[in-house]
Design a protein around this motif. Structure first.
Motif, PDB file in Angstrom:
ATOM      1  N   SER A  91      38.107  36.677  37.550  1.00  0.00           N
ATOM      2  CA  SER A  91      38.011  36.640  36.091  1.00  0.00           C
ATOM      3  C   SER A  91      39.062  37.543  35.449  1.00  0.00           C
ATOM      4  O   SER A  91      39.560  37.234  34.368  1.00  0.00           O
ATOM      5  N   THR A 131      41.708  36.106  32.896  1.00  0.00           N
ATOM      6  CA  THR A 131      41.815  36.723  31.573  1.00  0.00           C
ATOM      7  C   THR A 131      43.278  37.009  31.239  1.00  0.00           C
ATOM      8  O   THR A 131      43.732  36.760  30.115  1.00  0.00           O
ATOM      9  N   SER A 188      42.477  32.294  40.844  1.00  0.00           N
ATOM     10  CA  SER A 188      41.446  32.869  39.985  1.00  0.00           C
ATOM     11  C   SER A 188      40.387  31.828  39.647  1.00  0.00           C
ATOM     12  O   SER A 188      39.192  32.125  39.654  1.00  0.00           O
ATOM     13  N   ILE A 213      36.346  32.045  40.649  1.00  0.00           N
ATOM     14  CA  ILE A 213      35.289  31.929  39.643  1.00  0.00           C
ATOM     15  C   ILE A 213      34.398  30.727  39.962  1.00  0.00           C
ATOM     16  O   ILE A 213      33.178  30.787  39.835  1.00  0.00           O
TER      17      ILE A 213
END
Lengths: 286, 321
Positions: A21, A25, A266, A270
């Motif tokens: 995350s 981000t 990523s 997730i």
């Protein structure tokens, strides 16, 4: 805010989800605030500064990650490229996923003519090479971001459709589905209650795997001149730009490649976490 | 007590297989179940017991035949009528691990039933706790998932779900055969208590003769999709008439060595239901079969007080009403 703290409390202690995350981000931030973050105009060409190496490999601090064959700043292009790549990747997967899940459930639940039509369509589409199909569609619709997403979404549903159909076929024979019918519930309620929740983990895993493919596929289309306009930076088109210079200027292809890799990583991290946390049987261990 | 709650007439379920073959899972079954009665159905695996239970509830469409619930044919009902009728006819499944959605909390499992019954949502907690209490589960169970329970507890949840809609008829499809022996008796006793308390009627399907004997008023014995003998439990166990029933009862191990005597075990396997033998379906394995058994299909006839059997070698007895 409560949802955020709930997700946070779940994620703590699961380092891969945390790393995933954080990475995502960063990418989202880059996409949202590209004008603020990029040191240069991503389209500005400085032909006298062509193919400069990155700062740490003998280049100047003017271009931290070096420049491409037209003297454009790679860092700025990567920051701006996050917009297109993220948008195409997520939107196309969303479109493909929703279409595939819908058709797969219809096919598995209702069988008969619906099933035959949907599966024939899937077979026809699988038999056709992706590039050929995309070529035909883009030739009709014309290039552009929206049409790229549309083409990728339309070609991507098949994998969901087939997997979801077979899962639906096995789920609808489950005794708890029979119990639901015995209670007098109709098909749509059964789909919502029993089929969809049990299909989501598979769909999520498929989706996270497909994001990478979508980003690469956008690159292929852009490379062929059928994607988005060449002056809009996207990681895919940067990758194919750098292909010709890989032996003399490795950085041109390498940095967008790393950007794609980290984004995909990523999303996969997730996705794994999401799948596990949706399964009540695994909850205690998360 | 004498009113027939469920009347099944000539029920058939034939599955069409590849290459024009058919499998006769249920082939011409007729029986009645009176209100408040428990009819046990026994037979080997593959004899069509489970299909019978499913076709009675129309969870599986029958090929032909009629199922009257309170004198209304389930197979003539419109989808809306059927949905309403189903609230009165519920089913408890064999495998408590497959019959509960692993992603639904117990409160949602019961809630699904309450929704079907049309209970307003604000009443759900109260009603769900009441029905869980009936099956011997505490209210703390509400917020838990099925995997947190043992097999016996899961079966209690399954029973609670069926009872939550307030049914009159409960089809129990081998409700204890997937459970430990020690838990089996708890569930059987629970079903007995619930029956008295809620005036339920059971169609109790099982392959365990001891279990069926304990809970049934009458017992039907199935062989290859047909009923071969049907009688009050007491007389069926005391004086079985059909050679197949005799063999089945003979196969039950007797703990007392002095009473064991000569055990007669049926030879051979259950024949392939895709091509059942002509005549009496049991004749290939029957120790007393005669020539006629290979040609004529025996009809179910009265052979004693409320005692029916399908065998050529038995004398028909006219019942005096």
């Amino acid at each position: 805010m409560r949802t955020v703290s709930f997700i946070w409390s779940r994620m703590r202690g699961n380092y891969s989800a945390l790393v995933g995350s954080l990475l995502l981000t960063c990418v989202v931030m880059a996409a949202l605030f590209s004008p603020l973050l990029a040191p240069h105009d991503p389209r500005a060409q400085f032909l006298e500064r062509r193919l400069r190496p990155p700062a740490f490999a003998g280049g100047s601090s003017e271009n931290l990650l070096g420049t491409d064959q037209l003297g454009r700043d790679l860092l700025s292009r990567i920051v701006y490229g996050a917009r297109v790549s993220l948008l195409v990747g997520l939107a196309a997967v969303m479109l493909a996923g929703l279409t595939g899940i819908f058709l797969g459930i219809m096919s598995g639940m209702f069988g008969g003519a619906i099933d035959r039509i949907v599966m024939q369509l899937a077979d026809v589409q699988l038999a056709m090479p992706f590039i050929l199909f995309a070529l035909a569609v883009m030739a009709v619709l014309g290039p552009g971001l929206r049409n790229v997403i549309l083409v990728l979404g339309v070609t991507g549903w098949v994998i969901y459709g087939r997997v979801v159909r077979s899962e639906t076929l096995s789920l609808r024979e489950k005794e708890y589905v029979e119990a639901s019918r015995a209670l007098g519930h109709g098909r749509f309620k059964i789909i919502r209650r029993h089929i969809l929740p049990n299909i989501m983990p598979t769909a999520i895993v498929l989706a996270t795997l497909q994001v990478a493919n979508m980003i690469i596929a956008e690159a292929s289309l852009s490379f062929l001149g059928l994607g988005i306009e060449p002056d809009i930076p996207s990681w895919g088109s940067m990758l194919s730009d750098g292909r010709g210079y890989i032996s003399t200027a490795w950085w041109v292809a390498t940095f967008p490649g790393i950007a794609i890799m980290l984004t995909v990583l990523s999303i996969n991290l997730i996705g794994d976490w999401l799948r596990d946390s949706l399964d009540p049987r695994l909850k205690s261990s998360i | 007590m004498n009113q027939a709650l469920l009347r099944v007439e000539e029920l058939k379920k034939h599955y069409n297989l590849a290459k024009g073959r058919t499998l006769q899972a249920v082939d011409g079954v007729s029986f009645t179940v009176r209100a408040g009665e428990t009819l046990g159905v026994v037979g080997e695996s593959g004899c069509g017991k489970t299909t019978l239970g499913r076709t009675v509830l129309r969870l599986v469409e029958a090929t032909s035949g009629r199922v009257y619930y309170r004198d209304r044919n389930v197979y003539d009902m419109s989808p809306v009528e059927l949905r309403e009728a189903r609230r009165e006819m519920q089913i408890v499944f064999q495998d408590p691990y497959a019959s509960l959605n692993p992603r639904m909390k117990v409160s949602d499992v019961i809630g699904e039933a309450l929704e079907a019954k049309g209970v307003p949502r604000r009443m759900w907690t109260q009603e769900a706790e009441a029905v869980l209490d009936k099956v011997g589960l505490s209210r703390t169970a509400m917020s838990r998932y099925p995997h947190e329970f043992s097999g016996g507890q899961r079966q209690r949840i399954g029973i609670a779900r069926a009872l939550a809609v307030g049914p009159s008829l409960l089809v129990c499809d081998e409700p204890v055969s997937a459970l430990d022996v020690s838990v089996q008796s708890h569930i059987i006793n629970l079903l007995g208590e619930l029956k008295r308390e809620m005036h339920l009627t059971y169609l109790f399907i099982a392959h365990d003769l001891a279990v069926v004997r304990h809970i049934s008023d009458r017992v039907a014995v199935m062989y290859l999709g047909q009923i071969v003998e049907m009688a009050p439990a007491r007389s069926l166990y005391a004086a079985p008439q059909h050679p197949y029933t005799k063999a089945l009862l003979n196969a039950v191990p007797n703990p007392d060595p002095a009473k064991r005597g000569l055990r007669q075990i049926i030879s051979g396997e259950i024949p392939n239901p895709e091509c059942p033998p002509p005549g009496c379906r049991f004749h290939e394995r029957c120790p007393v079969a005669v020539a006629r058994c290979r040609e004529d299909v025996p009809a179910l006839k009265s052979v004693g007080a409320s005692h029916m059997a399908a065998c050529h070698l038995l004398e028909e007895v006219k019942e005096i009403d």
